[in-house]
Scaffold this motif. Sequence first.
Motif, PDB file in Angstrom:
ATOM      1  N   GLY A   1      99.517 -36.981  24.356  1.00 34.99           N
ATOM      2  CA  GLY A   1      99.146 -36.166  25.507  1.00 34.99           C
ATOM      3  C   GLY A   1      97.705 -36.356  25.958  1.00 34.99           C
ATOM      4  O   GLY A   1      97.183 -35.534  26.706  1.00 34.99           O
ATOM      5  N   LYS A   2      97.070 -37.425  25.523  1.00 31.35           N
ATOM      6  CA  LYS A   2      95.685 -37.694  25.912  1.00 31.35           C
ATOM      7  C   LYS A   2      95.643 -38.393  27.266  1.00 31.35           C
ATOM      8  O   LYS A   2      96.531 -39.178  27.590  1.00 31.35           O
ATOM      9  N   GLY A   3      94.596 -38.142  28.022  1.00 35.70           N
ATOM     10  CA  GLY A   3      94.347 -38.900  29.239  1.00 35.70           C
ATOM     11  C   GLY A   3      93.832 -40.275  28.847  1.00 35.70           C
ATOM     12  O   GLY A   3      93.245 -40.458  27.779  1.00 35.70           O
ATOM     13  N   VAL A   4      94.035 -41.239  29.712  1.00 31.28           N
ATOM     14  CA  VAL A   4      93.668 -42.610  29.377  1.00 31.28           C
ATOM     15  C   VAL A   4      92.176 -42.763  29.088  1.00 31.28           C
ATOM     16  O   VAL A   4      91.780 -43.513  28.197  1.00 31.28           O
ATOM     17  N   LEU A   5      91.330 -42.027  29.805  1.00 31.19           N
ATOM     18  CA  LEU A   5      89.887 -42.148  29.572  1.00 31.19           C
ATOM     19  C   LEU A   5      89.446 -41.487  28.269  1.00 31.19           C
ATOM     20  O   LEU A   5      88.365 -41.764  27.770  1.00 31.19           O
ATOM     21  N   GLU A   6      90.305 -40.655  27.702  1.00 34.13           N
ATOM     22  CA  GLU A   6      90.048 -40.127  26.363  1.00 34.13           C
ATOM     23  C   GLU A   6      90.256 -41.229  25.323  1.00 34.13           C
ATOM     24  O   GLU A   6      89.649 -41.214  24.257  1.00 34.13           O
ATOM     25  N   VAL A   7      91.117 -42.169  25.651  1.00 31.49           N
ATOM     26  CA  VAL A   7      91.417 -43.286  24.751  1.00 31.49           C
ATOM     27  C   VAL A   7      90.364 -44.390  24.887  1.00 31.49           C
ATOM     28  O   VAL A   7      89.857 -44.894  23.888  1.00 31.49           O
ATOM     29  N   THR A   8      90.022 -44.746  26.124  1.00 31.92           N
ATOM     30  CA  THR A   8      89.117 -45.876  26.354  1.00 31.92           C
ATOM     31  C   THR A   8      87.652 -45.461  26.443  1.00 31.92           C
ATOM     32  O   THR A   8      86.766 -46.286  26.228  1.00 31.92           O
ATOM     33  N   GLY A   9      87.415 -44.227  26.813  1.00 27.72           N
ATOM     34  CA  GLY A   9      86.067 -43.815  27.176  1.00 27.72           C
ATOM     35  C   GLY A   9      85.890 -44.043  28.667  1.00 27.72           C
ATOM     36  O   GLY A   9      86.700 -44.721  29.301  1.00 27.72           O
TER      37      GLY A   9
ATOM     38  N   GLU B   1     100.055 -50.786  22.986  1.00 33.47           N
ATOM     39  CA  GLU B   1     100.424 -49.941  21.842  1.00 33.47           C
ATOM     40  C   GLU B   1      99.456 -48.762  21.705  1.00 33.47           C
ATOM     41  O   GLU B   1      99.878 -47.617  21.503  1.00 33.47           O
ATOM     42  N   LEU B   2      98.174 -49.036  21.837  1.00 34.74           N
ATOM     43  CA  LEU B   2      97.166 -47.978  21.796  1.00 34.74           C
ATOM     44  C   LEU B   2      97.397 -46.969  22.920  1.00 34.74           C
ATOM     45  O   LEU B   2      97.335 -45.758  22.709  1.00 34.74           O
ATOM     46  N   PHE B   3      97.700 -47.464  24.110  1.00 35.29           N
ATOM     47  CA  PHE B   3      97.963 -46.589  25.254  1.00 35.29           C
ATOM     48  C   PHE B   3      99.237 -45.766  25.039  1.00 35.29           C
ATOM     49  O   PHE B   3      99.284 -44.600  25.399  1.00 35.29           O
ATOM     50  N   GLU B   4     100.266 -46.388  24.479  1.00 33.03           N
ATOM     51  CA  GLU B   4     101.508 -45.652  24.203  1.00 33.03           C
ATOM     52  C   GLU B   4     101.242 -44.503  23.226  1.00 33.03           C
ATOM     53  O   GLU B   4     101.749 -43.391  23.415  1.00 33.03           O
ATOM     54  N   GLU B   5     100.438 -44.783  22.197  1.00 31.61           N
ATOM     55  CA  GLU B   5     100.102 -43.739  21.227  1.00 31.61           C
ATOM     56  C   GLU B   5      99.298 -42.615  21.886  1.00 31.61           C
ATOM     57  O   GLU B   5      99.560 -41.436  21.643  1.00 31.61           O
ATOM     58  N   GLY B   6      98.325 -42.988  22.721  1.00 28.21           N
ATOM     59  CA  GLY B   6      97.517 -41.996  23.418  1.00 28.21           C
ATOM     60  C   GLY B   6      98.355 -41.126  24.330  1.00 28.21           C
ATOM     61  O   GLY B   6      98.203 -39.899  24.362  1.00 28.21           O
ATOM     62  N   ALA B   7      99.255 -41.760  25.062  1.00 27.89           N
ATOM     63  CA  ALA B   7     100.133 -41.018  25.972  1.00 27.89           C
ATOM     64  C   ALA B   7     101.055 -40.092  25.182  1.00 27.89           C
ATOM     65  O   ALA B   7     101.288 -38.944  25.584  1.00 27.89           O
ATOM     66  N   ALA B   8     101.570 -40.572  24.054  1.00 26.85           N
ATOM     67  CA  ALA B   8     102.457 -39.750  23.226  1.00 26.85           C
ATOM     68  C   ALA B   8     101.736 -38.515  22.679  1.00 26.85           C
ATOM     69  O   ALA B   8     102.346 -37.471  22.485  1.00 26.85           O
TER      70      ALA B   8
END
Length: 116
Positions: A67-75, A58-65
């Motif tokens: 337009g963030k890169g995955v490492l912007e979400v996780t660090g 869910e967090l990844f879906e929100e990040g992708a929506a």
Amino acid sequence: MRIQDIIEGRKEWRAHVARVKALPQDYQIVYKELQKYLFKVGPVELTEGTELLSGIVELFEEGAALGKGVLEVTGRDVAAFCDDLIKDSKTYADLYQEPVDKEVAKAMKKAMDKTK
């Protein structure tokens, strides 16, 4: 466990996997590594349901929506991200450490009793 529970669990898992496959490629790569890490060192309750993994998707879906890169979400330190997610959970490492600690304490007590 009833057969109906097994069937329902499989349906939930397949739906979960479908959500992961719908993520952008970079998110899928990080998710798979994150999943491997959690299955190795993660919380004991991870195998009892998909709540943690579903929350990550869910967090990844929100990040992708957004337009963030995955490492912007996780660090950049994905393992540290995982560790933070499970910091208050009992892990398999905890399960392995408890008997070791008990055996050491027992052996030390026995050794101390002999020296008295």
